[in-house]
Design a protein around this motif. Structure first.
Motif, PDB file in Angstrom:
ATOM      1  N   SER A 167      51.761  39.843  47.309  1.00  0.00           N
ATOM      2  CA  SER A 167      50.981  40.887  46.659  1.00  0.00           C
ATOM      3  C   SER A 167      50.851  40.557  45.180  1.00  0.00           C
ATOM      4  O   SER A 167      51.860  40.398  44.474  1.00  0.00           O
ATOM      5  CB  SER A 167      51.649  42.253  46.845  1.00  0.00           C
ATOM      6  OG  SER A 167      50.906  43.267  46.188  1.00  0.00           O
ATOM      7  N   ALA A 168      49.620  40.413  44.721  1.00  0.00           N
ATOM      8  CA  ALA A 168      49.357  40.086  43.317  1.00  0.00           C
ATOM      9  C   ALA A 168      49.508  41.354  42.484  1.00  0.00           C
ATOM     10  O   ALA A 168      48.721  42.295  42.620  1.00  0.00           O
ATOM     11  CB  ALA A 168      47.949  39.512  43.175  1.00  0.00           C
ATOM     12  N   ILE A 169      50.521  41.389  41.632  1.00  0.00           N
ATOM     13  CA  ILE A 169      50.795  42.586  40.834  1.00  0.00           C
ATOM     14  C   ILE A 169      49.988  42.593  39.546  1.00  0.00           C
ATOM     15  O   ILE A 169      49.246  43.533  39.245  1.00  0.00           O
ATOM     16  CB  ILE A 169      52.298  42.696  40.531  1.00  0.00           C
ATOM     17  CG1 ILE A 169      53.068  42.870  41.843  1.00  0.00           C
ATOM     18  CG2 ILE A 169      52.586  43.875  39.593  1.00  0.00           C
ATOM     19  CD1 ILE A 169      52.676  44.095  42.641  1.00  0.00           C
ATOM     20  N   TYR A 170      50.090  41.527  38.762  1.00  0.00           N
ATOM     21  CA  TYR A 170      49.368  41.494  37.487  1.00  0.00           C
ATOM     22  C   TYR A 170      49.359  40.072  36.953  1.00  0.00           C
ATOM     23  O   TYR A 170      50.345  39.336  37.108  1.00  0.00           O
ATOM     24  CB  TYR A 170      50.045  42.417  36.461  1.00  0.00           C
ATOM     25  CG  TYR A 170      49.169  42.769  35.280  1.00  0.00           C
ATOM     26  CD1 TYR A 170      48.033  43.558  35.447  1.00  0.00           C
ATOM     27  CD2 TYR A 170      49.466  42.315  33.999  1.00  0.00           C
ATOM     28  CE1 TYR A 170      47.233  43.889  34.370  1.00  0.00           C
ATOM     29  CE2 TYR A 170      48.669  42.647  32.911  1.00  0.00           C
ATOM     30  CZ  TYR A 170      47.551  43.438  33.104  1.00  0.00           C
ATOM     31  OH  TYR A 170      46.753  43.761  32.037  1.00  0.00           O
ATOM     32  N   THR A 171      48.250  39.705  36.344  1.00  0.00           N
ATOM     33  CA  THR A 171      48.130  38.414  35.679  1.00  0.00           C
ATOM     34  C   THR A 171      47.816  38.642  34.205  1.00  0.00           C
ATOM     35  O   THR A 171      46.962  39.471  33.873  1.00  0.00           O
ATOM     36  CB  THR A 171      47.010  37.565  36.321  1.00  0.00           C
ATOM     37  OG1 THR A 171      47.420  37.159  37.627  1.00  0.00           O
ATOM     38  CG2 THR A 171      46.721  36.323  35.499  1.00  0.00           C
ATOM     39  N   PHE A 172      48.514  37.940  33.342  1.00  0.00           N
ATOM     40  CA  PHE A 172      48.192  37.973  31.910  1.00  0.00           C
ATOM     41  C   PHE A 172      48.147  36.544  31.398  1.00  0.00           C
ATOM     42  O   PHE A 172      48.835  35.668  31.905  1.00  0.00           O
ATOM     43  CB  PHE A 172      49.187  38.824  31.121  1.00  0.00           C
ATOM     44  CG  PHE A 172      50.639  38.529  31.360  1.00  0.00           C
ATOM     45  CD1 PHE A 172      51.345  37.676  30.516  1.00  0.00           C
ATOM     46  CD2 PHE A 172      51.315  39.111  32.426  1.00  0.00           C
ATOM     47  CE1 PHE A 172      52.693  37.411  30.727  1.00  0.00           C
ATOM     48  CE2 PHE A 172      52.664  38.851  32.643  1.00  0.00           C
ATOM     49  CZ  PHE A 172      53.349  37.996  31.796  1.00  0.00           C
ATOM     50  N   TYR A 201      48.685  36.726  54.324  1.00  0.00           N
ATOM     51  CA  TYR A 201      47.784  37.446  53.427  1.00  0.00           C
ATOM     52  C   TYR A 201      48.239  37.334  51.972  1.00  0.00           C
ATOM     53  O   TYR A 201      49.434  37.211  51.691  1.00  0.00           O
ATOM     54  CB  TYR A 201      47.732  38.938  53.784  1.00  0.00           C
ATOM     55  CG  TYR A 201      47.307  39.231  55.201  1.00  0.00           C
ATOM     56  CD1 TYR A 201      45.983  39.072  55.609  1.00  0.00           C
ATOM     57  CD2 TYR A 201      48.235  39.693  56.132  1.00  0.00           C
ATOM     58  CE1 TYR A 201      45.595  39.344  56.912  1.00  0.00           C
ATOM     59  CE2 TYR A 201      47.853  39.973  57.438  1.00  0.00           C
ATOM     60  CZ  TYR A 201      46.529  39.801  57.823  1.00  0.00           C
ATOM     61  OH  TYR A 201      46.166  40.067  59.120  1.00  0.00           O
ATOM     62  N   VAL A 202      47.254  37.451  51.081  1.00  0.00           N
ATOM     63  CA  VAL A 202      47.518  37.739  49.681  1.00  0.00           C
ATOM     64  C   VAL A 202      46.770  39.034  49.349  1.00  0.00           C
ATOM     65  O   VAL A 202      45.534  39.085  49.401  1.00  0.00           O
ATOM     66  CB  VAL A 202      47.056  36.614  48.741  1.00  0.00           C
ATOM     67  CG1 VAL A 202      47.216  37.038  47.282  1.00  0.00           C
ATOM     68  CG2 VAL A 202      47.854  35.337  49.004  1.00  0.00           C
ATOM     69  N   TYR A 203      47.530  40.080  49.068  1.00  0.00           N
ATOM     70  CA  TYR A 203      46.932  41.374  48.707  1.00  0.00           C
ATOM     71  C   TYR A 203      46.573  41.344  47.216  1.00  0.00           C
ATOM     72  O   TYR A 203      47.422  41.044  46.377  1.00  0.00           O
ATOM     73  CB  TYR A 203      47.920  42.502  48.989  1.00  0.00           C
ATOM     74  CG  TYR A 203      48.090  42.814  50.460  1.00  0.00           C
ATOM     75  CD1 TYR A 203      47.379  43.856  51.063  1.00  0.00           C
ATOM     76  CD2 TYR A 203      48.962  42.057  51.260  1.00  0.00           C
ATOM     77  CE1 TYR A 203      47.540  44.142  52.419  1.00  0.00           C
ATOM     78  CE2 TYR A 203      49.114  42.339  52.615  1.00  0.00           C
ATOM     79  CZ  TYR A 203      48.404  43.371  53.187  1.00  0.00           C
ATOM     80  OH  TYR A 203      48.557  43.651  54.524  1.00  0.00           O
ATOM     81  N   LEU A 204      45.317  41.679  46.922  1.00  0.00           N
ATOM     82  CA  LEU A 204      44.831  41.584  45.548  1.00  0.00           C
ATOM     83  C   LEU A 204      44.709  42.939  44.861  1.00  0.00           C
ATOM     84  O   LEU A 204      44.241  43.016  43.736  1.00  0.00           O
ATOM     85  CB  LEU A 204      43.465  40.890  45.522  1.00  0.00           C
ATOM     86  CG  LEU A 204      43.451  39.432  45.997  1.00  0.00           C
ATOM     87  CD1 LEU A 204      42.047  38.854  45.856  1.00  0.00           C
ATOM     88  CD2 LEU A 204      44.462  38.583  45.224  1.00  0.00           C
TER      89      LEU A 204
END
Length: 234
Positions: A167-172, A201-204
């Motif tokens: 699960s992709a939480i946040y990108t900075f 899966y990758v949840y976006l």
């Protein structure tokens, strides 16, 4: 979907939506701590929930259904021609690194990113307490996917790891490198990591078609969108 809603669920008050200025937002919040495990959280992802810090939530807005969960079928993902060009350029310039612990450089990069890119958002001005309470979790393994330019950290994708999904939480990232499409690169890095570790899966997170900055998630295919409690092909 085999998981049912927990018995203990809270409902937040309504407050101004962070993405659609004319809307009010309301959240379902999981109060049953037996769901605070990687396996049970993965089942809740299938029901459209997300994580923020230690909290699990899902939009529950009475007059709006704009937020729709998106997940990419990681084992079948194929980058588009444009994505392939970006990836080829990046591999000639950057190093991609996987870390399982926070580095001191993260907060400095996060602070720069928020100050230069999100002065109109709810996370501005940034502070360390807000950064830690938003990104990190005490009950779930968190992986950090990094991009380095020589000895300089230029991007971090905070990624939750479950038995069969990410699960992709946040990108900075460093806005000085914006021309490299670092947000796109980090999603592809997460998809590559998922492939390597045999995740389905990758949840976006939530696709919000009416919000320009939240429309990018359907560019990674094949993918599915949660509509009326059913996962439909995009």
């Amino acid at each position: 979907m085999t998981e049912h809603f927990p018995a203990k669920i809270g409902l937040s008050q309504q407050f101004p939506c962070s993405y659609l200025p004319d809307k009010q937002e309301q959240l379902l919040v999981i109060l049953d701590h037996s769901y605070f495990t990687a396996k049970r959280f993965e089942a809740l992802l299938e029901l459209g929930f997300r994580r923020s810090g230690d909290q699990i939530y899902r939009p529950h807005c009475p007059a709006c259904q704009a937020c729709q969960s998106v997940r990419v079928l990681a084992q079948h993902f194929k980058p588009s021609a444009s994505q392939q060009r970006k990836l080829k350029k990046a591999r000639q310039t950057f190093q991609f690194v996987v870390s399982h612990k926070e580095r001191p450089e993260y907060y400095t990069l996060y602070e720069k990113y928020i100050c230069l890119r999100h002065q109109d958002g709810t996370m501005y001005p940034p502070n360390r307490v807000q950064y830690e309470s938003f990104l990190f979790c005490h009950w779930l393994p968190v992986t950090f996917l990094e991009i380095w330019h020589e000895q300089k950290l230029v991007a971090v994708a905070v990624t939750d790891t479950m038995p069969n999904a990410l699960s992709a939480i946040y990108t900075f990232f460093d806005p000085d490198y914006e021309s490299y499409s670092l947000g796109t690169l980090m999603i592809m890095a997460q998809l590559d990591f998922a492939k390597q570790h045999k995740k389905d899966y990758v949840y976006l997170g939530y696709q919000i078609d009416a919000c320009k900055k939240m429309r990018y998630k359907t560019q990674f295919l094949p993918a599915e969108r949660l509509v009326n409690e059913q996962w439909l092909n995009i």
